[in-house]
Design a protein around this motif. Structure first.
Motif, PDB file in Angstrom:
ATOM      1  N   GLY A 525       0.790  -1.230   0.000  1.00  0.00           N
ATOM      2  CA  GLY A 525       0.000   0.000   0.000  1.00  0.00           C
ATOM      3  C   GLY A 525       0.818   1.273   0.000  1.00  0.00           C
ATOM      4  N   ALA A 526       2.043   1.209  -0.575  1.00  0.00           N
ATOM      5  CA  ALA A 526       2.894   2.408  -0.616  1.00  0.00           C
ATOM      6  C   ALA A 526       2.192   3.551  -1.346  1.00  0.00           C
ATOM      7  N   ILE A 527       1.433   3.214  -2.391  1.00  0.00           N
ATOM      8  CA  ILE A 527       0.590   4.193  -3.092  1.00  0.00           C
ATOM      9  C   ILE A 527      -0.813   3.589  -3.174  1.00  0.00           C
ATOM     10  N   PRO A 528      -1.837   4.254  -2.668  1.00  0.00           N
ATOM     11  CA  PRO A 528      -3.204   3.722  -2.771  1.00  0.00           C
ATOM     12  C   PRO A 528      -3.620   3.577  -4.235  1.00  0.00           C
ATOM     13  N   SER A 529      -4.403   2.528  -4.522  1.00  0.00           N
ATOM     14  CA  SER A 529      -4.771   2.227  -5.909  1.00  0.00           C
ATOM     15  C   SER A 529      -5.612   3.325  -6.556  1.00  0.00           C
ATOM     16  N   ASN A 530      -6.284   4.159  -5.757  1.00  0.00           N
ATOM     17  CA  ASN A 530      -7.110   5.208  -6.361  1.00  0.00           C
ATOM     18  C   ASN A 530      -6.267   6.307  -7.014  1.00  0.00           C
ATOM     19  N   TYR A 531      -4.927   6.292  -6.815  1.00  0.00           N
ATOM     20  CA  TYR A 531      -4.047   7.266  -7.471  1.00  0.00           C
ATOM     21  C   TYR A 531      -3.445   6.720  -8.772  1.00  0.00           C
ATOM     22  N   PHE A 532      -3.612   5.389  -9.020  1.00  0.00           N
ATOM     23  CA  PHE A 532      -3.036   4.782 -10.229  1.00  0.00           C
ATOM     24  C   PHE A 532      -3.567   5.422 -11.517  1.00  0.00           C
ATOM     25  N   PRO A 533      -4.892   5.704 -11.625  1.00  0.00           N
ATOM     26  CA  PRO A 533      -5.378   6.337 -12.862  1.00  0.00           C
ATOM     27  C   PRO A 533      -4.697   7.663 -13.167  1.00  0.00           C
ATOM     28  N   GLY A 534      -4.321   8.420 -12.126  1.00  0.00           N
ATOM     29  CA  GLY A 534      -3.599   9.672 -12.335  1.00  0.00           C
ATOM     30  C   GLY A 534      -2.236   9.427 -12.961  1.00  0.00           C
ATOM     31  N   CYS A 535      -1.540   8.389 -12.461  1.00  0.00           N
ATOM     32  CA  CYS A 535      -0.227   8.034 -13.022  1.00  0.00           C
ATOM     33  C   CYS A 535      -0.364   7.628 -14.494  1.00  0.00           C
ATOM     34  N   GLU A 536      -1.360   6.793 -14.781  1.00  0.00           N
ATOM     35  CA  GLU A 536      -1.545   6.327 -16.160  1.00  0.00           C
ATOM     36  C   GLU A 536      -1.916   7.475 -17.091  1.00  0.00           C
ATOM     37  N   LYS A 537      -2.729   8.421 -16.582  1.00  0.00           N
ATOM     38  CA  LYS A 537      -3.104   9.580 -17.391  1.00  0.00           C
ATOM     39  C   LYS A 537      -1.870  10.408 -17.741  1.00  0.00           C
ATOM     40  N   GLY A 538      -0.965  10.585 -16.788  1.00  0.00           N
ATOM     41  CA  GLY A 538       0.269  11.321 -17.043  1.00  0.00           C
ATOM     42  C   GLY A 538       1.157  10.616 -18.047  1.00  0.00           C
ATOM     43  N   PHE A 539       1.241   9.275 -17.928  1.00  0.00           N
ATOM     44  CA  PHE A 539       2.029   8.474 -18.872  1.00  0.00           C
ATOM     45  C   PHE A 539       1.473   8.602 -20.289  1.00  0.00           C
ATOM     46  N   ASP A 540       0.147   8.438 -20.436  1.00  0.00           N
ATOM     47  CA  ASP A 540      -0.484   8.527 -21.762  1.00  0.00           C
ATOM     48  C   ASP A 540      -0.275   9.898 -22.390  1.00  0.00           C
ATOM     49  N   PHE A 565       2.861   8.718  -0.376  1.00  0.00           N
ATOM     50  CA  PHE A 565       1.771   9.675  -0.535  1.00  0.00           C
ATOM     51  C   PHE A 565       1.554  10.413   0.776  1.00  0.00           C
ATOM     52  N   HIS A 566       0.794  11.474   0.725  1.00  0.00           N
ATOM     53  CA  HIS A 566       0.449  12.265   1.912  1.00  0.00           C
ATOM     54  C   HIS A 566      -1.068  12.177   2.096  1.00  0.00           C
ATOM     55  N   PRO A 567      -1.523  11.892   3.289  1.00  0.00           N
ATOM     56  CA  PRO A 567      -2.966  11.697   3.493  1.00  0.00           C
ATOM     57  C   PRO A 567      -3.813  12.913   3.142  1.00  0.00           C
ATOM     58  N   VAL A 568      -3.224  14.120   3.150  1.00  0.00           N
ATOM     59  CA  VAL A 568      -3.975  15.331   2.829  1.00  0.00           C
ATOM     60  C   VAL A 568      -3.596  15.887   1.464  1.00  0.00           C
ATOM     61  N   ASP A 569      -2.301  15.991   1.181  1.00  0.00           N
ATOM     62  CA  ASP A 569      -1.825  16.701  -0.008  1.00  0.00           C
ATOM     63  C   ASP A 569      -1.782  15.848  -1.276  1.00  0.00           C
ATOM     64  N   SER A 570      -1.910  14.546  -1.156  1.00  0.00           N
ATOM     65  CA  SER A 570      -1.871  13.697  -2.357  1.00  0.00           C
ATOM     66  C   SER A 570      -3.221  13.687  -3.059  1.00  0.00           C
ATOM     67  N   SER A 571      -3.151  13.545  -4.393  1.00  0.00           N
ATOM     68  CA  SER A 571      -4.358  13.511  -5.222  1.00  0.00           C
ATOM     69  C   SER A 571      -4.002  12.853  -6.549  1.00  0.00           C
ATOM     70  N   GLN A 572      -5.029  12.546  -7.331  1.00  0.00           N
ATOM     71  CA  GLN A 572      -4.765  12.004  -8.669  1.00  0.00           C
ATOM     72  C   GLN A 572      -3.957  12.991  -9.492  1.00  0.00           C
ATOM     73  N   LEU A 573      -4.278  14.290  -9.388  1.00  0.00           N
ATOM     74  CA  LEU A 573      -3.549  15.307 -10.147  1.00  0.00           C
ATOM     75  C   LEU A 573      -2.077  15.327  -9.754  1.00  0.00           C
TER      76      LEU A 573
END
Length: 692
Positions: A525-540, A565-573
């Motif tokens: 759980g180093a990075i929650p899975s709900n942030y993965f779409p943000g990573c893929e969007k940046g890659f694409d 990640f940071h519990p407050v400052d992290s986001s998909q963006l």
């Protein structure tokens, strides 16, 4: 409508194999037209199926054309497709809706470069087919050699069902190896069939090839094998086995003739009736959108819910004409159906059958039929159903454009008309694209080849009265990386209030194919899975506009295997921006390279010009892959980078006194030689500065 006596077929082949001439003869013998006109005829009329003015001028098919005929008690829907590779999407869309096809081969050229493309298209769409070797009246024609090429080059189980009577200019007719009769085509237009005993000088050869045919067919059916051993095989049993072999795509029966000389076409029509499948013998599948795209088999029953597919669009004076194939159900005038892409209801005002550019009004279309609906706003590849179901059908294979150029209208009227033309053409042809370059305010059009773009520019001028300035063709390069590298990047931004934080780690490497691959391999759980779409969007986003040249990146694999990640400052963006920055920071460490389109060329030329052709390929950074002599012709196959191919046709005609026939098609992307990369980068930079 009797589906068992219905055939939906296409005529497919390498350019200049005689497809349109063959279709013209089929129309004549089926009493659909009463006068034969040639593709490049002196009467100025042109073939019926080449209804566009440009087609008649150039003597090529640009857009697929539909018609329908009756042969005996069988109804045949026919689509004549382009042979030129630049219009390959027309072939793809046609094959998408057909139940069978006739593969036409030139009796002289045989299996040529685009024959491979057509063969791949037939296989990709699972279209059963029979072969017709055309132009047997030409010098150098040899159906025995062409049949062998079908076996060796295309890997087909090709079996001759006929052998020729006479050779080249002396070609008179065919021997039917099932009936063991000689067939002659008499009359002014070959309309009178005459059956006679096989000429004595061909008796041994006919017996030999009949035995070969029966040996091959016996592999498919025990009853036939037993009958052959006892010498009691019947024409009905032989035809039944051939039909099974064709529909199961295990057999390609070979027929032959000369469409131009009116020989062999009626025998081909008999073969279409006897061996190609009817709509009920093909398994057509769709996807149930409301049930996670579960596969559903389409029934081909008139009484079931309607499912239809839009495979060709044509803009006419009073609105859009949409060619459809009906897979199940019935469509009547006044019915309401749903476009399953937009979920909008569509009312059917007019229904028609098409005969090239003529419309024959209908009151209804039934399952298995091909027709057209008028005045319906839709896109190519849309699925229509009634309100009770939500199905979609598989889309056609659409190749990506590889060449672009800028166009600029000369006045405001031309600007308005050009916008109308581009809106129409990009809707009708998904391989033709356009966009506005915001830096230069130039309109850029993209396509499959020089001829492709040239035809659309000419159509803008003729059909829309657009006065244009046209820029130089530009190559659609690609870029990639050649080295595997680890990466680590922290994106941190704090400016009062909620900040942005994302940390990613992983590996970037060549993917080993033309595809880009994004993967996550996060443990604990180093990075929650709900942030993965943000990573893929940046890659694409980074792959769409490569960091080295600005051209799309291909063949790159990115694995994110750790991070924070940071519990407050992290986001998909935040993770999207981190991925983009990680690629920018590490891209050059991965040793980027430029890829260029490589074009496969096939050149038929008199043997005395072979040396000039070989030299011309080498002068353009090309490689000769194969040379062979066929009677009086040398056939040269090679590959040349697209950047070197511009103007090649003109130069080749000049070097061979206009006697060379050139065919070009895209093959693959390949790395640019290192010594040329700097020149390309300098040119890209120069173009960027010119746009400022």
């Amino acid at each position: 409508m009797n589906l068992e006596k219905t055939r939906n077929i296409g005529i497919s082949a390498h350019i200049d194999s005689g497809k349109t001439t063959l279709t013209e003869r089929i129309l004549f013998y089926c009493n659909k037209i009463h006068k034969i006109s040639e593709v490049r005829g002196k009467d100025g009329v042109g073939a019926k199926m080449d209804s566009m003015e440009l087609e008649r001028e150039r003597g090529i098919t640009i857009a697929s054309a539909a018609t329908y005929v009756s042969w005996g008690d069988t109804d045949i829907n026919i689509i004549d497709t382009p042979g030129h590779v630049d219009f390959t999407v027309e072939v793809e869309n046609a094959l998408r809706v057909l139940d069978g096809a006739v593969l036409v081969l030139c009796g002289v050229g045989g299996v040529q470069s685009q024959s491979f493309t057509v063969d791949r298209q037939l296989s990709r769409n699972n279209v059963p087919n029979i072969a017709f070797i055309n132009k047997l009246d030409r010098i150098g024609a040899n159906p025995f050699r062409v049949t062998e090429m079908l076996r060796e080059k295309l890997g087909r189980n090709a079996i001759m069902m006929q052998i020729p009577i006479g050779k080249e200019e002396e070609f008179q007719g065919v021997v039917d190896l099932i009936k063991m009769k000689a067939v002659y085509f008499d009359g002014d237009n070959g309309e009178k069939l005459r059956y006679e005993e096989i000429p004595s000088d061909l008796a041994d050869q006919a017996a030999e090839y009949r035995e070969k045919m029966l040996d091959e067919l016996s592999m498919f059916d025990d009853d036939l094998a037993e009958a052959v051993l006892e010498g009691i095989e019947t024409p009905e049993l032989i035809k039944k086995v051939v039909r099974f072999g064709v529909i199961s795509d295990k057999l390609t029966p070979v027929f032959m003739g000369s469409a131009f000389k009116n020989k062999g076409v009626q025998s081909l029509l008999d073969a279409i009736d006897s061996y190609l499948p009817n709509p009920t013998e093909i398994c057509n599948e769709g996807f149930d959108v409301d049930n996670d795209d579960a596969t559903v088999v389409l029934s081909m029953k008139d009484s079931d819910p309607t499912v239809a597919y839009a495979f060709k669009l044509e803009n006419q004076q009073y609105g859009q004409l949409t060619y459809i194939r009906l897979y199940q159900g019935t469509i009547k005038k006044g019915d309401e159906i749903i476009n399953n892409r937009t979920r909008k209801k569509v009312k059917i005002g007019r229904l028609a059958k098409m005969h090239a550019d003529e419309m024959i009004e209908l009151n209804e279309l039934k399952a298995g039929d091909i027709g057209a609906i008028f005045g319906v706003d839709c896109a190519l590849g849309d699925t229509f159903t009634d309100t009770s179901i939500h199905y979609r059908l598989r889309a056609s294979h659409i190749p990506e454009p590889i060449i672009s150029l800028s166009i600029k209208p000369k006045d405001n009227k031309s600007q308005t008309n050009m916008a109308k033309a581009l809106n129409r053409f990009t809707k009708e042809d998904l391989t033709f694209k356009s966009y506005l370059d915001e830096e230069t305010s130039e309109t850029i059009i993209q396509g499959i080849g020089e001829l492709h773009l040239d035809v659309y520019i000419e159509r803008m001028r003729r059909e829309y009265n657009v006065e244009l300035e046209v820029g130089k063709p530009q190559v659609a390069y690609r870029e990639t990386i050649t080295k595997e590298i680890p990466f680590e990047y922290i994106h941190k931004k704090q400016s009062g209030g909620r900040g942005q934080y994302a940390k990613i780690m992983g590996i970037m490497s060549p993917s080993g194919s033309d595809d880009n691959v994004f993967e996550t391999d996060i443990k604990g759980g180093a990075i929650p899975s709900n942030y993965f779409p943000g990573c893929e969007k940046g890659f694409d986003a980074m792959m769409a506009e490569g960091y080295y040249t600005g051209f799309p990146a291909v063949g790159i694999k990115m694995i994110i295997n750790d991070g924070d990640f940071h519990p407050v400052d992290s986001s998909q963006l935040a993770f999207e921006l981190a991925t983009k920055s990680a690629i920018r920071e590490n891209y050059k460490k991965a040793v980027p390279a430029i890829l260029e389109p490589m074009m496969k060329v096939s050149i038929d030329v008199p043997i005395e010009f072979r040396g000039a052709v070989l030299t011309s390929i080498n002068q353009r950074r090309g490689t000769v892959l194969e040379t062979r002599d066929e009677e009086h012709l040398a056939i040269v196959v090679g590959e040349i980078p697209l950047s070197e191919i511009f103007g090649y046709g003109t130069a080749l005609r000049s070097n061979t006194q206009g006697k060379a026939e050139l065919s070009i098609e895209f093959d693959r992307y390949e790395r640019v030689p290192r010594n040329l990369e700097d020149d390309i980068l300098a040119e890209i930079q120069k173009n960027k500065e010119a746009k400022k």
